[in-house]
Design a protein around this motif. Structure first.
Motif, PDB file in Angstrom:
ATOM      1  N   TYR A  64      33.306  39.720  40.843  1.00 30.28           N
ATOM      2  CA  TYR A  64      32.750  40.384  42.023  1.00 30.28           C
ATOM      3  C   TYR A  64      33.080  39.692  43.339  1.00 30.28           C
ATOM      4  CZ  TYR A  64      30.131  43.464  38.897  1.00 30.28           C
ATOM      5  OH  TYR A  64      29.775  44.388  37.947  1.00 30.28           O
ATOM      6  N   THR A  65      33.494  38.432  43.290  1.00 33.08           N
ATOM      7  CA  THR A  65      33.857  37.719  44.522  1.00 33.08           C
ATOM      8  C   THR A  65      35.373  37.638  44.705  1.00 33.08           C
ATOM      9  OG1 THR A  65      33.753  35.568  43.412  1.00 33.08           O
ATOM     10  CG2 THR A  65      31.748  36.334  44.533  1.00 33.08           C
ATOM     11  N   SER A  66      36.122  38.289  43.843  1.00 38.16           N
ATOM     12  CA  SER A  66      37.587  38.207  43.912  1.00 38.16           C
ATOM     13  C   SER A  66      38.183  39.255  44.842  1.00 38.16           C
ATOM     14  CB  SER A  66      38.181  38.383  42.507  1.00 38.16           C
ATOM     15  OG  SER A  66      38.024  39.717  42.067  1.00 38.16           O
ATOM     16  N   ASP A  67      39.375  38.932  45.344  1.00 36.28           N
ATOM     17  CA  ASP A  67      40.141  39.909  46.124  1.00 36.28           C
ATOM     18  C   ASP A  67      40.574  41.074  45.233  1.00 36.28           C
ATOM     19  OD1 ASP A  67      39.956  38.414  48.453  1.00 36.28           O
ATOM     20  OD2 ASP A  67      41.886  37.424  48.150  1.00 36.28           O
ATOM     21  N   THR A  68      40.816  40.767  43.965  1.00 32.67           N
ATOM     22  CA  THR A  68      41.214  41.806  43.019  1.00 32.67           C
ATOM     23  C   THR A  68      40.134  42.884  42.930  1.00 32.67           C
ATOM     24  OG1 THR A  68      42.508  40.209  41.742  1.00 32.67           O
ATOM     25  CG2 THR A  68      41.920  42.270  40.639  1.00 32.67           C
ATOM     26  N   TYR A  69      38.880  42.465  42.847  1.00 32.85           N
ATOM     27  CA  TYR A  69      37.788  43.438  42.760  1.00 32.85           C
ATOM     28  C   TYR A  69      37.660  44.230  44.059  1.00 32.85           C
ATOM     29  CZ  TYR A  69      33.341  45.577  41.619  1.00 32.85           C
ATOM     30  OH  TYR A  69      32.347  46.496  41.363  1.00 32.85           O
ATOM     31  N   ALA A  70      37.870  43.570  45.183  1.00 34.79           N
ATOM     32  CA  ALA A  70      37.827  44.285  46.469  1.00 34.79           C
ATOM     33  C   ALA A  70      38.890  45.380  46.497  1.00 34.79           C
ATOM     34  CB  ALA A  70      38.018  43.308  47.620  1.00 34.79           C
ATOM     35  N   LYS A  71      40.085  45.056  46.004  1.00 36.44           N
ATOM     36  CA  LYS A  71      41.155  46.066  45.944  1.00 36.44           C
ATOM     37  C   LYS A  71      40.820  47.154  44.931  1.00 36.44           C
ATOM     38  CE  LYS A  71      44.151  44.100  48.718  1.00 36.44           C
ATOM     39  NZ  LYS A  71      44.433  44.648  50.019  1.00 36.44           N
ATOM     40  N   LEU A  72      40.208  46.766  43.826  1.00 36.89           N
ATOM     41  CA  LEU A  72      39.815  47.731  42.796  1.00 36.89           C
ATOM     42  C   LEU A  72      38.816  48.738  43.348  1.00 36.89           C
ATOM     43  CD1 LEU A  72      39.913  48.592  39.799  1.00 36.89           C
ATOM     44  CD2 LEU A  72      38.124  46.911  39.361  1.00 36.89           C
ATOM     45  N   GLN A  73      37.916  48.295  44.188  1.00 35.43           N
ATOM     46  CA  GLN A  73      36.903  49.181  44.761  1.00 35.43           C
ATOM     47  C   GLN A  73      37.467  50.127  45.817  1.00 35.43           C
ATOM     48  OE1 GLN A  73      33.753  46.316  45.867  1.00 35.43           O
ATOM     49  NE2 GLN A  73      32.496  47.651  44.601  1.00 35.43           N
ATOM     50  N   ASP A 119      45.891  41.025  34.961  1.00 39.13           N
ATOM     51  CA  ASP A 119      46.998  40.146  35.351  1.00 39.13           C
ATOM     52  C   ASP A 119      46.868  39.724  36.815  1.00 39.13           C
ATOM     53  OD1 ASP A 119      48.230  40.013  32.886  1.00 39.13           O
ATOM     54  OD2 ASP A 119      49.643  41.635  33.313  1.00 39.13           O
ATOM     55  N   PHE A 120      46.461  40.639  37.681  1.00 43.57           N
ATOM     56  CA  PHE A 120      46.221  40.294  39.083  1.00 43.57           C
ATOM     57  C   PHE A 120      45.067  39.300  39.198  1.00 43.57           C
ATOM     58  CE2 PHE A 120      48.263  44.477  39.739  1.00 43.57           C
ATOM     59  CZ  PHE A 120      49.242  44.110  40.645  1.00 43.57           C
ATOM     60  N   LEU A 121      43.993  39.570  38.479  1.00 47.24           N
ATOM     61  CA  LEU A 121      42.814  38.712  38.548  1.00 47.24           C
ATOM     62  C   LEU A 121      43.125  37.322  38.015  1.00 47.24           C
ATOM     63  CD1 LEU A 121      39.819  38.338  39.163  1.00 47.24           C
ATOM     64  CD2 LEU A 121      39.319  39.314  36.906  1.00 47.24           C
ATOM     65  N   ARG A 122      43.790  37.233  36.896  1.00 48.10           N
ATOM     66  CA  ARG A 122      44.135  35.939  36.305  1.00 48.10           C
ATOM     67  C   ARG A 122      45.032  35.153  37.249  1.00 48.10           C
ATOM     68  NH1 ARG A 122      47.218  36.150  30.821  1.00 48.10           N
ATOM     69  NH2 ARG A 122      48.272  37.572  32.198  1.00 48.10           N
ATOM     70  N   ASN A 123      46.007  35.820  37.860  1.00 40.66           N
ATOM     71  CA  ASN A 123      46.882  35.155  38.820  1.00 40.66           C
ATOM     72  C   ASN A 123      46.097  34.660  40.026  1.00 40.66           C
ATOM     73  OD1 ASN A 123      49.642  34.437  39.697  1.00 40.66           O
ATOM     74  ND2 ASN A 123      49.169  35.871  41.344  1.00 40.66           N
ATOM     75  N   GLU A 124      45.157  35.471  40.476  1.00 44.54           N
ATOM     76  CA  GLU A 124      44.328  35.076  41.619  1.00 44.54           C
ATOM     77  C   GLU A 124      43.502  33.841  41.282  1.00 44.54           C
ATOM     78  OE1 GLU A 124      40.692  36.786  44.385  1.00 44.54           O
ATOM     79  OE2 GLU A 124      41.796  38.187  43.109  1.00 44.54           O
ATOM     80  N   ILE A 125      42.959  33.780  40.087  1.00 43.08           N
ATOM     81  CA  ILE A 125      42.169  32.626  39.671  1.00 43.08           C
ATOM     82  C   ILE A 125      43.043  31.373  39.603  1.00 43.08           C
ATOM     83  CG2 ILE A 125      40.920  31.606  37.728  1.00 43.08           C
ATOM     84  CD1 ILE A 125      39.900  34.500  37.143  1.00 43.08           C
ATOM     85  N   LYS A 126      44.231  31.517  39.063  1.00 48.28           N
ATOM     86  CA  LYS A 126      45.105  30.356  38.877  1.00 48.28           C
ATOM     87  C   LYS A 126      45.750  29.866  40.175  1.00 48.28           C
ATOM     88  CE  LYS A 126      46.133  31.075  34.046  1.00 48.28           C
ATOM     89  NZ  LYS A 126      47.162  31.286  33.012  1.00 48.28           N
ATOM     90  N   THR A 127      46.078  30.791  41.078  1.00 46.73           N
ATOM     91  CA  THR A 127      46.802  30.406  42.300  1.00 46.73           C
ATOM     92  C   THR A 127      45.955  30.493  43.566  1.00 46.73           C
ATOM     93  OG1 THR A 127      47.603  32.639  42.773  1.00 46.73           O
ATOM     94  CG2 THR A 127      48.963  31.257  41.312  1.00 46.73           C
ATOM     95  N   GLY A 128      44.835  31.181  43.473  1.00 42.64           N
ATOM     96  CA  GLY A 128      44.008  31.377  44.661  1.00 42.64           C
ATOM     97  C   GLY A 128      44.437  32.568  45.494  1.00 42.64           C
ATOM     98  N   LYS A 129      45.460  33.285  45.022  1.00 42.28           N
ATOM     99  CA  LYS A 129      45.980  34.438  45.777  1.00 42.28           C
ATOM    100  C   LYS A 129      46.196  35.609  44.835  1.00 42.28           C
ATOM    101  CE  LYS A 129      48.798  31.477  48.681  1.00 42.28           C
ATOM    102  NZ  LYS A 129      50.178  31.175  49.070  1.00 42.28           N
ATOM    103  N   MET A 130      45.940  36.786  45.335  1.00 50.96           N
ATOM    104  CA  MET A 130      46.274  37.994  44.585  1.00 50.96           C
ATOM    105  C   MET A 130      47.720  38.352  44.920  1.00 50.96           C
ATOM    106  SD  MET A 130      44.514  41.720  44.766  1.00 50.96           S
ATOM    107  CE  MET A 130      45.205  43.058  43.831  1.00 50.96           C
ATOM    108  N   SER A 131      48.512  38.589  43.898  1.00 46.19           N
ATOM    109  CA  SER A 131      49.913  38.957  44.192  1.00 46.19           C
ATOM    110  C   SER A 131      50.261  40.271  43.535  1.00 46.19           C
ATOM    111  CB  SER A 131      50.866  37.889  43.711  1.00 46.19           C
ATOM    112  OG  SER A 131      50.765  37.698  42.326  1.00 46.19           O
TER     113      SER A 131
END
Length: 72
Positions: free
Chosen positions: A35-44, A60-72
């Protein structure tokens, strides 16, 4: 609840389960992470169409965001 909201909630459930499985998170941590991820913001944002994708694709977007700090 409209169809888009329903699809988003279904994906959120799947994403939380994947976080719990892959990262060993408890449910509370997985929910907070999602709920605090950029991925979820984009999902909404219905304009992105991300809610229409498969859970693994979005994860895959969420996992990448967690690992790198960025959504790609």
């Amino acid at each position: 609840m409209n169809e888009v909201d329903y699809a988003i909630e279904g994906l959120a459930k799947d994403l939380v389960l994947l976080l719990m499985e892959d990262f060993g998170m408890d449910m509370k941590s997985a929910l907070r992470t999602l709920y605090t991820s950029d991925t979820y913001a984009k999902l909404q944002d219905a304009k992105t169409g991300l809610y229409f994708q498969s859970p693994r694709y979005v994860y895959d977007f969420l996992r990448n965001e967690i690992k790198t700090g960025k959504m790609s």
